[in-house]
Write a protein that holds these residues in place. Structure first.
Motif: not given
Length: 331
Positions: A222-251
């Motif tokens: 029920p929560r309201t999205p913060i991103l427009s569909a177009e904005e969300k696509q920027v994140f989705v496209d980028t992380f589809t390409k890069t994966g999440f390991t780089g950022g998780i390695n900070w942790y």
């Protein structure tokens, strides 16, 4: 959707870093915006535009492991020495003497370390949601395990088999659908933890984000999205390409960072601003209590009715505060 300035690149600290820049190059000290996890320089799109239009020079990098920036293989290539060193190298590339560093989420941990490790390069610091703390009394991973149990996401991120990386990487759209939403408004006096639809209470309370994402269905949220569909696509496209390991390695460097910071003076000796978000479940305003002991020149500002993604949830308010504080403190 707000357009980003052209992507530029800097050779810094052994990597190639992608960054965006706006505002007049003559403006000093410039503002460097450092994103958190799982985010990008794009998370600052509203502030890049507002600060640039206000005549402030603003620079936003994709940090090590993210987006257009290199993703080195070794885990220890993501420790605090490297992350702060990247920002110094970015200043060197741009021939900038000192900057104001603004950090949200993980970017906040990095920017609070800048005046401790590279004091001659820092004019001021702004934490967005992320406060500055003294060095923990014991290994932070042991502390997290003690307080939240083995399912807490930061503890899970230590998994050498990288199962969390696989869960997020195979459900990229689900990840941003679940994370990038406004929290449900809570009546006064209720706990700060926020429910996420379709996820059991134990997963929520343990901050078991990988399991949350694995079981998440946006149709029942029920929560309201913060991103427009177009904005969300920027994140989705980028992380589809890069994966999440780089950022998780900070942790994966929490323990290493803790061990290697033993001799560091944790007092911040530059003008500082702490922007807190009223409804952030992970970094609540109370987390900044007592910061003044370590940061004597500190102003605090509360953004009401905002969850964790403050600069995207309340972009105008965050931008206005940054502009006002920057002018007040630095002309």
């Amino acid at each position: 959707m707000i357009k980003m300035p052209p992507l530029q690149f800097a050779e810094t600290n052994g990597i190639r870093m992608g960054f965006y820049e706006a505002g007049p190059k003559t403006d000093t000290p410039p503002v460097v915006l450092c994103h958190g996890w799982p985010e990008l320089a794009f998370s600052w799109r509203h502030q890049i535009k507002s600060l640039g239009e206000a005549g402030i020079r603003v620079i936003a990098p994709d940090q090590r492991g993210y987006g257009a920036t290199d993703r080195p293989e070794p885990v220890e290539a993501y420790d605090m020495e490297h992350l702060t060193g990247d920002l110094v190298g970015l200043l060197d590339h741009l021939k900038i003497d000192k900057a104001i560093f603004v950090g949200h989420d993980w970017g906040g941990f990095v920017v609070w370390q800048m005046p401790l490790r590279h004091p001659s390069r820092v004019a001021g610091v702004v934490g967005v949601n992320t406060p500055h703390w003294d060095r923990a009394p014991m290994d932070p991973i042991a502390l997290f395990r003690q307080r939240f149990g083995d399912h807490m996401y930061i503890v899970q991120f230590q998994d050498p088999a990288r199962e969390p990386d696989r869960i997020f990487g195979s459900r990229v759209e689900q990840t941003f659908d679940a994370f990038m939403r406004k929290p449900v408004a809570r009546p006064p006096g209720t706990p700060e933890e926020q429910p996420i639809a379709g996820v059991g209470a134990s997963a929520r309370l343990n901050l078991a984000f990988p399991q949350m994402i694995a079981n998440y269905d946006a149709k029942h949220d029920p929560r309201t999205p913060i991103l427009s569909a177009e904005e969300k696509q920027v994140f989705v496209d980028t992380f589809t390409k890069t994966g999440f390991t780089g950022g998780i390695n900070w942790y994966r460097n929490f323990t290493r960072n803790w061990e290697r910071s033993a001799g560091l003076d944790h007092h911040v000796k530059v003008p500082s601003l702490m922007i807190m978000a009223e409804n952030d479940a992970v970094l609540p305003p109370s987390a900044a209590d007592g910061m003044e002991r370590l940061v004597p020149d500190l102003e605090k500002y509360l953004v009401k009715d905002s969850g964790h993604w403050t600069q995207q949830e309340k972009p105008d308010e965050v931008s206005a505060k940054l502009i006002e504080w920057r002018r007040k403190r630095f002309g």
